[in-house]
Design a protein around this motif. Structure first.
Motif, PDB file in Angstrom:
ATOM      1  N   UNK A 146       0.844  -1.245   0.027  1.00  0.00           N
ATOM      2  CA  UNK A 146      -0.104  -0.165  -0.165  1.00  0.00           C
ATOM      3  C   UNK A 146       0.951   1.232   0.066  1.00  0.00           C
ATOM      4  N   UNK A 147       0.295   2.292  -0.527  1.00  0.00           N
ATOM      5  CA  UNK A 147       0.991   3.645  -0.549  1.00  0.00           C
ATOM      6  C   UNK A 147       1.743   4.031   0.749  1.00  0.00           C
ATOM      7  N   UNK A 148       1.280   4.009   1.783  1.00  0.00           N
ATOM      8  CA  UNK A 148       1.854   4.230   3.201  1.00  0.00           C
ATOM      9  C   UNK A 148       3.115   3.455   3.369  1.00  0.00           C
TER      10      UNK A 148
ATOM     11  N   UNK B 136       6.492   0.010  -5.059  1.00  0.00           N
ATOM     12  CA  UNK B 136       5.328  -0.704  -4.377  1.00  0.00           C
ATOM     13  C   UNK B 136       4.885  -2.211  -4.668  1.00  0.00           C
TER      14      UNK B 136
ATOM     15  N   UNK C 212      -3.878  -3.844  12.361  1.00  0.00           N
ATOM     16  CA  UNK C 212      -4.356  -3.106  11.502  1.00  0.00           C
ATOM     17  C   UNK C 212      -3.956  -3.591   9.860  1.00  0.00           C
TER      18      UNK C 212
ATOM     19  N   UNK D  25      -3.728  -5.994   6.923  1.00  0.00           N
ATOM     20  CA  UNK D  25      -4.682  -6.903   6.342  1.00  0.00           C
ATOM     21  C   UNK D  25      -3.722  -7.458   4.884  1.00  0.00           C
TER      22      UNK D  25
ATOM     23  N   UNK E 269      -1.111  -8.885  -1.232  1.00  0.00           N
ATOM     24  CA  UNK E 269      -1.148  -7.498  -1.121  1.00  0.00           C
ATOM     25  C   UNK E 269      -1.471  -7.123   0.346  1.00  0.00           C
TER      26      UNK E 269
ATOM     27  N   UNK F  55      -2.179  -4.543   3.046  1.00  0.00           N
ATOM     28  CA  UNK F  55      -2.906  -3.114   3.153  1.00  0.00           C
ATOM     29  C   UNK F  55      -2.910  -2.815   5.017  1.00  0.00           C
TER      30      UNK F  55
ATOM     31  N   UNK G 239      -5.291  -0.854   7.756  1.00  0.00           N
ATOM     32  CA  UNK G 239      -6.897  -0.631   7.708  1.00  0.00           C
ATOM     33  C   UNK G 239      -6.705   1.142   7.692  1.00  0.00           C
ATOM     34  N   UNK G 240      -7.866   1.889   7.466  1.00  0.00           N
ATOM     35  CA  UNK G 240      -7.953   3.057   7.124  1.00  0.00           C
ATOM     36  C   UNK G 240      -8.900   3.525   8.485  1.00  0.00           C
ATOM     37  N   UNK G 241      -8.302   4.091   9.416  1.00  0.00           N
ATOM     38  CA  UNK G 241      -8.971   4.137  10.512  1.00  0.00           C
ATOM     39  C   UNK G 241      -9.982   5.578  10.756  1.00  0.00           C
TER      40      UNK G 241
ATOM     41  N   UNK H 201     -11.848   2.591  15.936  1.00  0.00           N
ATOM     42  CA  UNK H 201     -12.474   1.271  15.848  1.00  0.00           C
ATOM     43  C   UNK H 201     -13.231   0.940  16.976  1.00  0.00           C
TER      44      UNK H 201
ATOM     45  N   UNK I  47     -16.669   1.481  15.888  1.00  0.00           N
ATOM     46  CA  UNK I  47     -17.262   0.569  14.749  1.00  0.00           C
ATOM     47  C   UNK I  47     -17.497  -0.923  15.111  1.00  0.00           C
TER      48      UNK I  47
ATOM     49  N   UNK J 173     -11.410   3.168   2.165  1.00  0.00           N
ATOM     50  CA  UNK J 173     -11.641   1.712   2.134  1.00  0.00           C
ATOM     51  C   UNK J 173     -13.161   1.844   2.382  1.00  0.00           C
TER      52      UNK J 173
ATOM     53  N   UNK K 289      -7.161  -2.492  16.168  1.00  0.00           N
ATOM     54  CA  UNK K 289      -5.574  -2.018  15.977  1.00  0.00           C
ATOM     55  C   UNK K 289      -5.526  -0.978  17.176  1.00  0.00           C
TER      56      UNK K 289
END
Lengths: 107, 243
Positions: A28-30, A39, A76, A78, A99, A101, A103-105, B130, B133, B158, B178
């Motif tokens: 992922x980008x980050x 990448x 976080x 995935x 892949x 990734x 998590x976008x929190x 989270x 959620x 996402x 997380x």
């Protein structure tokens, strides 16, 4: 065996001469900024945790993003093998794409 | 029953093949809970109101701050210090007076979540953490209410639509919460885009057309303009939806 196959086999053999699977890791980008901006990285590994360890051995800056201080894969993170959600201990086959990734929190 | 005004206001979507007055009528009879009025919740509630969702419940326990204004589009300079629910409800009422908006100025907890989502046909995830959620996911799975999750980080986003009993739930995707530390970077455009996708999912879900991101996660990378869709897997040992 072609010269390219020999090179790949040599590159993927561990210290005991066992041949490991070669997988394509997509970051992922980050994460890519901690892998010299790449990448896509080729990693030799038999399973996901093996892959993450080998990846972070090659790019130590990734370790703090992928693992906890206790050495466990961070909650976080995935993982998706060939675009399908996979567990930390899932096995990898030659040519698989892993892949990774985060998590976008935020909201 | 659609009014003459409804037919004019929603005419451009009623004309969409396969949607029609029947689809609009379903939206008018629908109740959606927007949980959180940050970047995601403000933008999604705008499109839900525009689209003619009959009843929208908006939930947030915070007050508007200056640092919210780069992304939380229903809160404006003059609203700083006001309850987010009142700030948002006032704009939504002006945007579409035919929509019933119920503001709930509360933080969502285990003890109040059941009452907040009761009777809803869908819940939109507009949270920024989270813990809440997980609370919403458990309540939605228990009540059989679809939960449309989204999250953002900078230019990354996402989204997935959780259909209780049919798709992996939020706890299948994230078995553990997380660690959250520090402020999450956020451009306004990222929650705006993900919220528009959440509203799209809600419209299709409620009107009964199109394909949903059910059992799939869509990732957006705003820096490279890439969309990636992956398959999610149900956890048979999930603490929330496992059997």
């Amino acid at each position: 065996m072609s010269i390219w196959s020999e090179i790949l086999s040599a590159a993927c053999a561990d210290s005991e001469g066992m041949v490991k699977m070669s997988v394509t890791v997509r970051l992922q980008l980050l994460l890519s900024q901690f892998a010299d901006g790449q990448e896509v990285v080729e990693i030799a590994a038999d399973n996901n945790i093996d892959c993450l360890n080998n990846l972070t051995a090659q790019f130590p800056g990734l370790r703090r993003w992928l693992f906890t201080k206790q050495g466990e894969v961070a909650a976080y993170v995935r993982l998706f093998i060939n675009r399908r959600q996979a567990s930390v201990d899932a096995e990898l086959k030659d040519g698989d794409e892993l892949l990774i990734m985060l998590a976008a929190v935020g909201g | 029953m659609l009014t003459e005004s409804d037919l004019i206001r929603y005419g451009r979507q009623i004309s969409y093949p396969g949607f029609g007055e029947g689809g609009q009528g379903k939206l008018k009879r629908s109740h959606v809970v927007v949980a959180g009025l940050g970047g995601l919740g403000t933008a999604s509630s705008v499109y839900l109101a525009c689209g003619g969702i009959g009843h929208i419940t908006i939930v947030d326990g915070d007050f508007v701050e200056l640092s919210n204004l780069n992304r939380q589009i229903l809160h404006w300079e003059g609203d700083i210090g006001e309850r987010k629910t009142l700030s948002a409800a006032r704009k939504l009422a002006k945007l579409n007076p035919s929509v019933e908006v119920t503001p709930i100025f509360e933080r969502i907890t285990h003890s109040n979540v059941g009452g907040i989502i009761e009777g809803a046909h869908a819940v939109i995830d507009g949270m920024d953490n989270f813990e809440t959620r997980f609370i919403l996911n458990s309540a939605c799975v228990g009540a059989g209410i679809p939960f449309i999750h989204a999250g953002i980080n900078g230019l990354l986003g996402e989204i997935t639509t959780i259909i209780p009993g049919k798709t992996p739930c939020f706890a299948c995707i994230f078995p553990q919460a997380p660690a959250e530390d520090g402020t999450i970077p956020a451009f306004g455009v990222t929650p705006a885009l993900m919220a528009a996708l959440q509203a799209t999912e809600a419209l299709k879900l409620l009107a009964g057309f199109g394909d949903l991101l059910a059992g799939k996660m869509l990732y957006f990378n705003g820096e490279t303009m890439e969309f990636t869709v992956v398959d999610l897997v149900r956890n048979p040992e999930c603490s929330v939806c496992g059997f």
